[in-house]
Scaffold this active site. Structure first.
Site, short mmCIF file in Angstrom:
data_model
loop_
_atom_site.label_atom_id
_atom_site.label_comp_id
_atom_site.label_asym_id
_atom_site.label_seq_id
_atom_site.Cartn_x
_atom_site.Cartn_y
_atom_site.Cartn_z
N GLU A 95 0.82 -1.36 -0.07
CA GLU A 95 -0.15 -0.17 -0.07
C GLU A 95 0.85 1.29 -0.10
O GLU A 95 0.71 2.28 0.97
CB GLU A 95 -0.73 0.08 1.18
CG GLU A 95 -1.71 -1.15 1.58
CD GLU A 95 -2.68 -0.62 2.67
OE1 GLU A 95 -3.45 -0.01 2.71
OE2 GLU A 95 -2.17 -1.04 4.03
N GLU A 119 -5.42 -7.41 -2.80
CA GLU A 119 -6.09 -7.76 -1.59
C GLU A 119 -7.72 -7.32 -1.84
O GLU A 119 -7.97 -6.20 -2.11
CB GLU A 119 -5.66 -7.11 -0.57
CG GLU A 119 -4.35 -7.42 0.26
CD GLU A 119 -3.96 -6.39 1.32
OE1 GLU A 119 -4.65 -6.13 1.92
OE2 GLU A 119 -2.67 -6.39 1.57
C1 IPT Z 1 -4.77 -3.61 4.14
C2 IPT Z 1 -3.23 -3.88 4.14
O1 IPT Z 1 -2.55 -3.91 3.08
C3 IPT Z 1 -3.39 -5.21 5.01
O2 IPT Z 1 -1.93 -5.54 5.36
C4 IPT Z 1 -4.30 -5.54 6.12
O3 IPT Z 1 -3.72 -4.48 6.94
C5 IPT Z 1 -5.55 -5.03 5.69
O4 IPT Z 1 -5.37 -3.78 5.09
C6 IPT Z 1 -6.55 -5.13 6.64
O5 IPT Z 1 -6.87 -6.26 7.15
S1 IPT Z 1 -4.98 -1.85 3.49
C7 IPT Z 1 -6.49 -1.46 2.90
C8 IPT Z 1 -7.42 -1.38 4.03
C9 IPT Z 1 -6.43 -0.30 2.30
#
Ligand code: IPT
Length: 996
Positions: A194, A292
């Site tokens: 991110e 993700e």
């Molecule tokens: C995303 C992160 O990349 C991941 O590591 C984890 O923290 C996840 O959020 C939440 O569980 S970031 C996303 C919310 C923009």
């Protein structure tokens, strides 16, 4: 737009179109990107592996959250059985470099068994080593000592970059060795995480920084494509943006956010419908990648509990939101998390508690009973059965174009060639609509326009549902002209072609398939169906109503199974060899693998009850059938065989924890007046490198300045009273959910119980009657909950833990100096327990001495017989230890075990830490919650032998506390085909040199 499909090859021609997205190089025409390998390539629609175009359908799973390497294959097989073909994993730097310069990836931290297990299950891996990962891990994966780096973290600050080098060169080498180019499973690497924004005064994006991180991996030999994970579709580091650009651009999306309070509420406007058009602007030459996508949610201290999160992100969410991702043409899709696991041993950040179940697809105890598991299996298996999906072109959302009802939106993915299938994603226009809506659809097919249903019926879309309809869809050489219901799969088996369709019970649907009406044979007749079309047409149309009683129709070569969705959930598609042959098995709780040799069919499968199963598509000669090496009789013949799997209920006892031989030791001896702290580390740093928080005290009391990066911190502050002191003020900081207590000599001044949000606490204590010249000591206990994650430029990861301020208020302007000592885990960054890593233990007396480890010296002086259910009658911290024996039939049975605290605050507020065989598998707070149930996996628990439980009980208030109830509870035993679980190395207690 018709995408120009660029042939995969060593030289990837990247057509940088007139991109107008962030950083798009306007005016650039063609650029050549020299790939470092030719196994993993891509074009603008998908990845190719060894020249084969494929969907990367991936789930996120962190090996460090399941510290039992022999269970990794179990998770991988459960992922594979859904039809996924990839797992994405983070690496947590904090666990591998607890001391700067000392990289250690051994025992449970060794990734080699993870790579081997992925390969054995037949899965690819996407490696995400950070160095920053976020991930709800302490410090977002940064070791606590990184808070001593002065430079701004995640920027080009030279000292920050230098701090990452040792970790990155080591971990990238380990990953490089496991690449597909070296015969391993790793196909992609994501640097950073991110990399999407920074405070306004920093130059952002800093291409040089991203490039540095990319080069850290490349220098170690990483040659697979580099993929990014932008927090939203902002186009950062996309190909064509210059220095720091990646090979393949990807982004995240968590459309329903992280508040599990109201799991049935879908706020309006949270379904994105411009993914593909944005992608065309930002990264037109790469596959559309969601690195993700939401598959659950985290949950904070005082939160709602993960069952609620699994209701928020449930099977309906999967239907509407994942199908919307297919509508956008996603071909690299990673679901976060597919299996969450456990924040054991202080590895989590302050925004979460011990469980990292995440409400995800596979539960923390590894069971697959959530409906979202089954729904995802239906979808992933369909996508993997539909190669034309990978070349169809996503279109825009339409209302009243393909459907006749404005409440229905249809998004087409149209074939580029008349021989290929088109796909139509059907959903409610208001995506959160809970109504059932009737509608008709009109498609143009190779046989002209079709308006369905052709019979005098209507289609229905139920609330929070979505469908993928197809036209001109190839079923192993036979064409389905259209289907209004979802397809599960179609397979060519030795006994013929099987096509499985499904729909919600009671729904009417239609399909038309090549074949004549008179050639339709009824094999089973449960669901109502009607035939349309006559013998002169090439296609026969079948209208059918889904019902728990299925129908099977033989149409030409194809056997069509018509199922309701709940029945479809029970079907598994499993390879029987490397030649691509498959069988379909209906009935088991899980099918892991199958093989056929010498007329014997063997399957590895799991059952949570006795049931009859059906084997569809077995070769005709099969006469012998074994499940997990046990032979069963096959009934029937030909393509449909059945067997009755009867389980002998396993017999075992689970010990009652209240009956164990508990031993007790005081683990806060510091509050006794004769306590000697002469061996304690002295707080003597008059300055701090911490750039996040200014030093407000004569010497630094920040835990990490002294190498204490996890768990409970204890301070001793000696002073001689002037007699003028009125009150003492103290500022403690430990992250949300933290707690603190302060004693003056042996008297509790007060405790901060903590809550879901306070990261620090300030309080003043009346100490007005101290005699001039008298010697006193404060004992301060701070239970920190980990280091914060960080936003670039804010460096909030550096937010110090421990005491951040103190002051005497006096009647006369006198100064009362305090000389401070402090401790966390024994040795700090020179931690004692290499097997359990740098974060597992904190600073309690029992932890410093290793009494939480198996076989502590419970018959020594200082220990006595007492139980946590007796508790202690004044404020302080008690430590209890007891052995117990398990004898579970774990060769054949998977029996989930959890430690469950009785949720009752009437016997005193307390915070507990649960140790199982030395591994901290639970931090419990009686008055913050929400977690009361702590699963502990086999492998940490010895299912056939002696175990040690250790429990610290910190009574926060005057009257002390006792544990009202703690039980070991077994879940449903599952007869299993998983490999036997190997006990994890769990070194026993030994007297520790220098322990104080
Ligand atoms: C995303 C992160 O990349 C991941 O590591 C984890 O923290 C996840 O959020 C939440 O569980 S970031 C996303 C919310 C923009």
């Amino acid at each position: 737009m018709k995408p120009s499909l660029i042939l995969a090859g060593v030289v990837q021609a990247l057509q940088v179109c007139a991109a107008s997205g962030a950083g798009g190089k306007l005016g650039t025409t063609i650029e050549d990107r020299q790939l470092d390998q030719d196994i993993v390539t891509w074009d603008n629609r998908s990845l190719f592996i060894n020249g084969e175009r494929l969907m990367i359908f991936s789930g996120e799973f962190h090996p460090f959250r399941l510290p039992v390497p022999s269970l990794w294959l179990d998770i991988f097989q459960k992922v594979k059985a859904m039809g996924l073909n990839c797992v994405s994993f983070y690496v947590d730097w904090a666990l591998l470099e607890g001391k700067p310069g000392n990289f250690k990836a051994e025992g449970v931290f060794d990734l080699k068994p993870f790579f081997d297990a992925a390969q054995k299950a037949g899965l690819y891996l996407l490696a995400r080593p950070g160095p920053y990962i976020n991930a709800e891990a302490s410090g977002g994966g940064f070791p606590g000592w990184v808070s001593r780096v002065r430079g701004t973290l995640r920027t080009s600050a030279p000292d920050y970059l230098a701090a990452t080098d040792n970790y990155m060169s080591n971990i990238a080498k380990i990953i490089a060795d496991a690449q597909i180019t070296n015969g391993g499973p790793v196909i992609l690497l994501q640097p950073e995480n991110e990399y999407t924004g920074a405070v306004s005064y920093l130059p952002f994006p800093d291409g040089a920084y991203m490039e540095y991180v990319i080069q850290q991996s490349k220098k170690a030999g990483v040659v697979v494509p580099i993929i990014s994970n932008d927090a939203r579709s902002s186009g950062h580091n996309a190909p064509g943006t210059g220095v720091g650009e990646v090979d393949i651009y990807g982004h995240d999306n968590y459309p329903l956010g992280f508040d599990c309070a109201n799991p049935t509420v879908w706020p309006s406007g949270n379904l994105r419908t411009n993914y593909w058009s944005t992608h065309l602007q930002q990264s037109p030459s790469t596959p559309y990648s969601l690195v993700e996508f939401q598959a659950g949610s985290f949950d904070p201290w005082g939160g709602w509990g993960f069952e609620k999160c699994s209701e928020l992100i449930n099977h309906e969410f999967e239907r509407v939101f994942y199908k919307n991702n297919y509508a956008a043409g996603v071909t690299i899709l990673n679901l976060y998390m597919i299996y969450g696991g456990t924040n054991w041993g202080n590895l989590g950040h302050p925004g979460g508690y011990t469980s990292y179940d995440y409400g995800s697809v596979i539960k923390e105890d590894r069971t697959i009973t959530r409906e979202k598991y089954s729904e995802l299996k239906l979808q992933a298996t369909f996508i993997q059965s539909s190669p034309d999906y990978l070349t169809a072109t996503p279109g825009t959302n339409t209302v009243n174009e393909y459907s006749n009802n404005g409440d229905i939106t249809v998004t087409p993915l149209l074939a580029n060639d008349t021989a290929a299938a088109s796909f139509f994603i059907v959903r409610h226009t208001n995506y959160a609509n809970t109504a059932s809506t009737n509608y008709r659809v009109t498609f143009s097919t190779s046989k002209g326009s079709i308006s369905a249903p052709v019979t005098n019926q209507t289609l229905t879309l139920n609330g929070r549902d979505s469908k993928v309809m197809v036209t001109d869809y190839d079923v192993q050489g036979t064409k389905v002209l259209y289907s209004t219901s979802d397809i599960f799969t179609h397979q060519k088996t030795e006994s013929g072609v099987i096509l499985i369709l499904y729909a919600g019970a009671g729904e009417y649907n239609e399909f038309a398939i090549q074949g004549s009406r008179s050639a339709v044979k009824e094999i089973e007749n449960g669901a109502d169906y009607v035939l349309a079309g006559d013998n002169s047409t090439e296609f026969v149309t079948v209208g059918w109503t889904a019902s728990p009683q299925r129908s099977i129709l033989q149409i030409g070569d194809v056997q069509v199974y018509l199922l309701d969705r709940n029945s479809a959930y029970n079907y598994w598609v499993t390879s029987t060899g490397d030649d691509g042959s498959k069988i379909i098995i209906n009935g088991p709780y899980l099918v892991r693998s199958a093989s056929i040799a010498d007329n014997a069919l063997q399957i590895s499968a799991d059952f949570n009850k006795s049931t009859s199963i059906e084997i569809i598509g077995a070769p005709s000669g099969v006469t012998k059938f074994t499940v997990n090496d046990r032979e069963f009789t096959l009934n029937g013949n030909g393509s449909s065989l059945t067997a009755n799997i009867t389980l002998d209920e396993p017999r075992y006892d689970i010990p009652a924890l209240k009956d164990l031989e508990w031993k007790y030791i005081d683990t806060l001896p510091e509050i006794k007046t004769d306590y000697d702290d002469s061996a304690w580390p002295v707080a003597d740093l008059t300055s701090s490198n911490n750039t996040y928080q200014r030093l407000n005290t004569p010497v630094s009391l920040f835990g990490s300045d002294y190498g204490f990066n996890a768990g409970i911190l204890i301070y001793r502050g000696h002073f001689n009273a002037t007699g003028w002191e009125n009150s003492f003020s103290l500022w403690t900081q430990g992250g949300s959910g933290f707690g603190a207590s302060i004693w003056l000599d042996d008297v509790l001044l007060s405790s901060f119980h903590g809550d879901g949000s306070s990261e620090y606490s300030q309080a003043s204590y009346n100490i007005s009657s101290l005699e001039a010249g008298s010697a006193h000591v404060f004992t301060v206990v701070v239970d920190q909950t980990g280091h914060n994650e960080l936003s670039i430029g804010e460096d909030d990861m550096k937010s110090p833990r421990g005491i951040v301020g103190w002051r005497f208020d006096t009647t006369k302007a006198t100064n009362t100096p305090i000389s401070w000592k402090l401790t966390g885990n024994l040795g700090g960054e020179d931690y004692h327990d290499a097997a359990r890593g740098p974060l597992n233990e904190g600073g309690l007396f029992a932890e410093r001495h290793g009494y939480h480890l198996p076989n502590p010296p419970v018959s020594d002086a200082g220990w006595s017989a007492s139980t946590p259910f007796d508790g202690i009658s004044s404020a302080g911290v008690a430590f209890y230890a007891a052995p117990f024996t398990l004898d579970l039939p774990s060769e054949a049975w998977d029996i989930p075990l959890s430690f469950v605290f009785t949720n009752d605050t009437s016997s005193g507020a307390y915070r507990a830490q649960l140790y199982i065989n030395g591994w901290q598998f639970g931090k419990y707070t009686s008055d913050i919650g929400p977690q009361t149930e702590y699963p502990v996996p086999e492998g940490i628990l010895n299912y056939k032998g002696t175990n040690w439980i250790g429990l610290s009980v910190w009574a926060l208030d005057e009257g002390g506390a006792k544990v009202p109830g703690l039980e070991l509870v077994a879940g449903t035993p599952v007869w299993t085909g998983r490999e036997e679980v190997q006990l994890v190395e769990a070194p026993e207690w030994e007297a520790r040199d220098g322990a104080y």
